[in-house]
Design a protein around this motif. Structure first.
Motif, PDB file in Angstrom:
ATOM      1  N   LYS A  37       0.827  -1.209   0.000  1.00  8.94           N
ATOM      2  CA  LYS A  37       0.000   0.000   0.000  1.00  8.94           C
ATOM      3  C   LYS A  37       0.859   1.255   0.000  1.00  8.94           C
ATOM      4  O   LYS A  37       0.497   2.278  -0.606  1.00  8.94           O
ATOM      5  N   ALA A  38       2.022   1.160   0.645  1.00  7.56           N
ATOM      6  CA  ALA A  38       2.935   2.295   0.709  1.00  7.56           C
ATOM      7  C   ALA A  38       3.828   2.397  -0.526  1.00  7.56           C
ATOM      8  O   ALA A  38       4.678   3.292  -0.614  1.00  7.56           O
ATOM      9  N   GLY A  39       3.648   1.481  -1.467  1.00  7.09           N
ATOM     10  CA  GLY A  39       4.451   1.504  -2.686  1.00  7.09           C
ATOM     11  C   GLY A  39       5.853   0.965  -2.499  1.00  7.09           C
ATOM     12  O   GLY A  39       6.738   1.211  -3.321  1.00  7.09           O
ATOM     13  N   LYS A  40       6.057   0.207  -1.426  1.00  6.12           N
ATOM     14  CA  LYS A  40       7.376  -0.355  -1.140  1.00  6.12           C
ATOM     15  C   LYS A  40       7.433  -1.820  -1.577  1.00  6.12           C
ATOM     16  O   LYS A  40       6.407  -2.487  -1.655  1.00  6.12           O
ATOM     17  N   PRO A  41       8.632  -2.321  -1.825  1.00 13.21           N
ATOM     18  CA  PRO A  41       8.753  -3.749  -2.117  1.00 13.21           C
ATOM     19  C   PRO A  41       8.455  -4.556  -0.856  1.00 13.21           C
ATOM     20  O   PRO A  41       8.666  -4.076   0.264  1.00 13.21           O
TER      21      PRO A  41
END
Length: 201
Positions: A180-184
Protein backbone atom coordinates in the motif's frame (compact mmCIF):
# COMPACT_ATOMS: atom_id res chain seq x y z
CA UNK A 1 16.92 -53.29 -19.63
CA UNK A 2 16.92 -50.34 -22.02
CA UNK A 3 13.16 -50.59 -22.44
CA UNK A 4 12.73 -49.48 -18.81
CA UNK A 5 14.54 -46.18 -19.30
CA UNK A 6 11.69 -44.27 -21.00
CA UNK A 7 9.30 -45.41 -18.27
CA UNK A 8 11.70 -44.27 -15.54
CA UNK A 9 12.17 -40.93 -17.22
CA UNK A 10 8.43 -40.45 -17.44
CA UNK A 11 8.06 -41.29 -13.77
CA UNK A 12 10.66 -38.69 -12.81
CA UNK A 13 8.97 -36.08 -14.98
CA UNK A 14 5.66 -36.75 -13.24
CA UNK A 15 7.27 -36.36 -9.85
CA UNK A 16 8.65 -32.91 -10.63
CA UNK A 17 5.37 -31.52 -12.00
CA UNK A 18 4.09 -30.20 -8.64
CA UNK A 19 7.30 -28.23 -8.10
CA UNK A 20 7.13 -26.89 -11.65
CA UNK A 21 3.55 -25.74 -11.00
CA UNK A 22 4.58 -23.62 -8.03
CA UNK A 23 3.88 -19.93 -8.52
CA UNK A 24 6.84 -17.55 -8.69
CA UNK A 25 6.99 -14.21 -6.93
CA UNK A 26 7.25 -11.31 -9.35
CA UNK A 27 5.40 -13.21 -12.06
CA UNK A 28 1.74 -13.43 -13.02
CA UNK A 29 -0.25 -15.71 -10.76
CA UNK A 30 -2.14 -18.44 -12.60
CA UNK A 31 -5.79 -17.60 -13.16
CA UNK A 32 -8.32 -20.09 -11.83
CA UNK A 33 -12.05 -20.64 -11.50
CA UNK A 34 -13.81 -22.32 -8.55
CA UNK A 35 -17.28 -22.56 -7.06
CA UNK A 36 -17.81 -20.91 -3.69
CA UNK A 37 -19.84 -22.21 -0.76
CA UNK A 38 -22.99 -20.51 -2.08
CA UNK A 39 -22.67 -22.11 -5.53
CA UNK A 40 -21.34 -18.99 -7.25
CA UNK A 41 -18.54 -19.35 -9.81
CA UNK A 42 -15.57 -17.18 -8.89
CA UNK A 43 -12.57 -16.46 -11.11
CA UNK A 44 -9.34 -14.88 -9.90
CA UNK A 45 -9.27 -12.53 -12.89
CA UNK A 46 -12.66 -11.14 -11.77
CA UNK A 47 -10.68 -9.08 -9.28
CA UNK A 48 -8.31 -7.43 -11.71
CA UNK A 49 -7.11 -4.12 -10.27
CA UNK A 50 -7.49 -5.29 -6.67
CA UNK A 51 -5.04 -6.95 -4.31
CA UNK A 52 -6.11 -10.52 -3.53
CA UNK A 53 -5.14 -12.73 -0.58
CA UNK A 54 -5.45 -16.50 -0.94
CA UNK A 55 -5.73 -18.54 2.26
CA UNK A 56 -5.67 -22.34 2.19
CA UNK A 57 -8.01 -23.67 4.85
CA UNK A 58 -8.82 -26.91 6.69
CA UNK A 59 -11.15 -26.42 9.69
CA UNK A 60 -9.95 -29.70 11.23
CA UNK A 61 -6.31 -28.62 11.37
CA UNK A 62 -5.05 -27.50 14.83
CA UNK A 63 -2.97 -24.73 13.23
CA UNK A 64 -6.02 -23.37 11.43
CA UNK A 65 -8.04 -23.65 14.62
CA UNK A 66 -5.39 -21.65 16.47
CA UNK A 67 -5.47 -18.84 13.94
CA UNK A 68 -9.27 -18.81 13.94
CA UNK A 69 -9.30 -18.03 17.65
CA UNK A 70 -9.07 -14.42 16.51
CA UNK A 71 -5.88 -13.86 14.53
CA UNK A 72 -7.21 -14.85 11.10
CA UNK A 73 -10.41 -12.85 11.57
CA UNK A 74 -8.42 -9.74 12.55
CA UNK A 75 -6.15 -10.20 9.55
CA UNK A 76 -9.14 -10.60 7.23
CA UNK A 77 -10.83 -7.50 8.67
CA UNK A 78 -7.69 -5.38 8.30
CA UNK A 79 -7.20 -6.55 4.72
CA UNK A 80 -10.85 -5.91 3.85
CA UNK A 81 -10.64 -2.40 5.34
CA UNK A 82 -7.76 -1.74 2.94
CA UNK A 83 -9.80 -2.81 -0.09
CA UNK A 84 -8.23 -6.26 -0.36
CA UNK A 85 -10.22 -9.25 -1.65
CA UNK A 86 -9.81 -12.29 0.61
CA UNK A 87 -10.39 -15.75 -0.89
CA UNK A 88 -10.34 -18.76 1.43
CA UNK A 89 -9.75 -22.05 -0.40
CA UNK A 90 -10.44 -25.57 0.83
CA UNK A 91 -8.62 -28.20 -1.25
CA UNK A 92 -9.52 -31.09 1.05
CA UNK A 93 -10.81 -34.15 -0.79
CA UNK A 94 -14.04 -35.99 0.08
CA UNK A 95 -13.43 -38.32 3.03
CA UNK A 96 -10.38 -36.35 4.18
CA UNK A 97 -10.00 -34.09 7.22
CA UNK A 98 -11.53 -30.66 6.72
CA UNK A 99 -13.57 -31.50 3.61
CA UNK A 100 -16.82 -29.54 3.51
CA UNK A 101 -19.66 -29.00 1.10
CA UNK A 102 -21.34 -25.66 0.54
CA UNK A 103 -23.84 -25.45 3.38
CA UNK A 104 -21.34 -26.73 5.94
CA UNK A 105 -18.70 -24.27 4.76
CA UNK A 106 -21.17 -21.37 4.91
CA UNK A 107 -22.09 -22.32 8.49
CA UNK A 108 -18.43 -22.63 9.50
CA UNK A 109 -17.62 -19.15 8.16
CA UNK A 110 -20.60 -17.71 10.05
CA UNK A 111 -19.77 -19.56 13.27
CA UNK A 112 -16.17 -18.31 13.15
CA UNK A 113 -17.28 -14.76 12.32
CA UNK A 114 -14.82 -14.88 9.43
CA UNK A 115 -15.07 -12.41 6.57
CA UNK A 116 -13.62 -13.82 3.35
CA UNK A 117 -15.12 -12.43 0.16
CA UNK A 118 -15.65 -16.07 -0.86
CA UNK A 119 -15.03 -19.51 0.62
CA UNK A 120 -13.95 -21.55 -2.40
CA UNK A 121 -14.26 -25.31 -2.77
CA UNK A 122 -11.46 -27.21 -4.55
CA UNK A 123 -12.23 -30.88 -3.71
CA UNK A 124 -10.21 -32.22 -6.64
CA UNK A 125 -7.20 -30.14 -5.56
CA UNK A 126 -6.64 -28.69 -9.02
CA UNK A 127 -6.04 -25.13 -7.84
CA UNK A 128 -4.20 -26.19 -4.70
CA UNK A 129 -1.76 -28.30 -6.69
CA UNK A 130 -1.46 -25.59 -9.33
CA UNK A 131 -0.30 -23.21 -6.60
CA UNK A 132 1.73 -25.91 -4.84
CA UNK A 133 -0.21 -25.16 -1.65
CA UNK A 134 1.40 -27.40 0.95
CA UNK A 135 -0.15 -26.56 4.29
CA UNK A 136 -3.14 -25.09 6.04
CA UNK A 137 -2.83 -22.24 6.33
CA UNK A 138 -0.72 -21.38 3.27
CA UNK A 139 -0.97 -17.74 2.22
CA UNK A 140 -0.48 -15.93 -1.10
CA UNK A 141 -0.81 -12.24 -2.00
CA UNK A 142 -1.47 -11.15 -5.58
CA UNK A 143 -1.38 -7.47 -6.54
CA UNK A 144 -3.82 -5.56 -8.75
CA UNK A 145 -1.81 -6.41 -11.85
CA UNK A 146 -2.15 -10.12 -11.11
CA UNK A 147 1.46 -10.49 -9.98
CA UNK A 148 2.33 -12.70 -7.02
CA UNK A 149 4.01 -10.67 -4.28
CA UNK A 150 4.04 -13.00 -1.26
CA UNK A 151 3.74 -16.70 -0.50
CA UNK A 152 4.29 -18.63 2.69
CA UNK A 153 3.20 -18.80 6.31
CA UNK A 154 0.89 -16.22 7.84
CA UNK A 155 3.47 -15.44 10.51
CA UNK A 156 6.86 -16.45 11.92
CA UNK A 157 5.58 -18.55 14.85
CA UNK A 158 4.89 -22.11 13.63
CA UNK A 159 2.96 -23.18 16.74
CA UNK A 160 -0.42 -24.84 17.11
CA UNK A 161 -1.35 -23.12 20.39
CA UNK A 162 -2.34 -19.50 20.90
CA UNK A 163 -0.15 -19.14 23.99
CA UNK A 164 2.90 -19.98 21.88
CA UNK A 165 2.33 -17.16 19.41
CA UNK A 166 4.03 -14.45 21.45
CA UNK A 167 4.93 -11.42 19.38
CA UNK A 168 4.52 -13.10 16.01
CA UNK A 169 5.23 -11.07 12.87
CA UNK A 170 2.13 -11.20 10.68
CA UNK A 171 3.74 -11.57 7.26
CA UNK A 172 0.46 -10.98 5.42
CA UNK A 173 -0.36 -7.66 7.09
CA UNK A 174 3.25 -6.52 6.84
CA UNK A 175 3.30 -7.28 3.11
CA UNK A 176 -0.06 -5.58 2.51
CA UNK A 177 1.11 -2.45 4.35
CA UNK A 178 4.32 -2.31 2.34
CA UNK A 179 2.45 -2.76 -0.92
CA UNK A 180 0.00 0.00 0.00
CA UNK A 181 2.94 2.29 0.71
CA UNK A 182 4.45 1.50 -2.69
CA UNK A 183 7.38 -0.35 -1.14
CA UNK A 184 8.75 -3.75 -2.12
CA UNK A 185 7.67 -6.62 0.12
CA UNK A 186 10.59 -7.11 2.51
CA UNK A 187 9.68 -10.70 3.41
CA UNK A 188 8.22 -12.06 0.19
CA UNK A 189 8.55 -15.80 0.72
CA UNK A 190 8.63 -17.97 3.82
CA UNK A 191 8.25 -21.65 4.55
CA UNK A 192 4.56 -22.38 5.17
CA UNK A 193 3.62 -24.35 8.26
CA UNK A 194 0.57 -26.22 9.49
CA UNK A 195 -1.19 -29.44 8.47
CA UNK A 196 -0.54 -30.88 5.03
CA UNK A 197 -3.27 -30.12 2.50
CA UNK A 198 -5.48 -33.22 2.36
CA UNK A 199 -5.48 -33.74 -1.40
CA UNK A 200 -7.28 -36.53 -3.23
CA UNK A 201 -4.98 -39.51 -3.67
Amino acid sequence: MHRLIPFAAAAVAALVLPAAAQQTNGQKATDFKLTDATGKTVQLSDFKGKTVVLEWNNPGCPFVQRHYEGNMQKTQAAAKAGGVVWLTINSGAPGKQGYMQGAEATKWVADKKASPAHYLLDPKGVVGKGYAAKTTPHMYIIDGAGVLRFQGGIDDKPAARVEEMGSARNHVLAALNEMKAGKPVSVAQTTPYGCSVKYAE
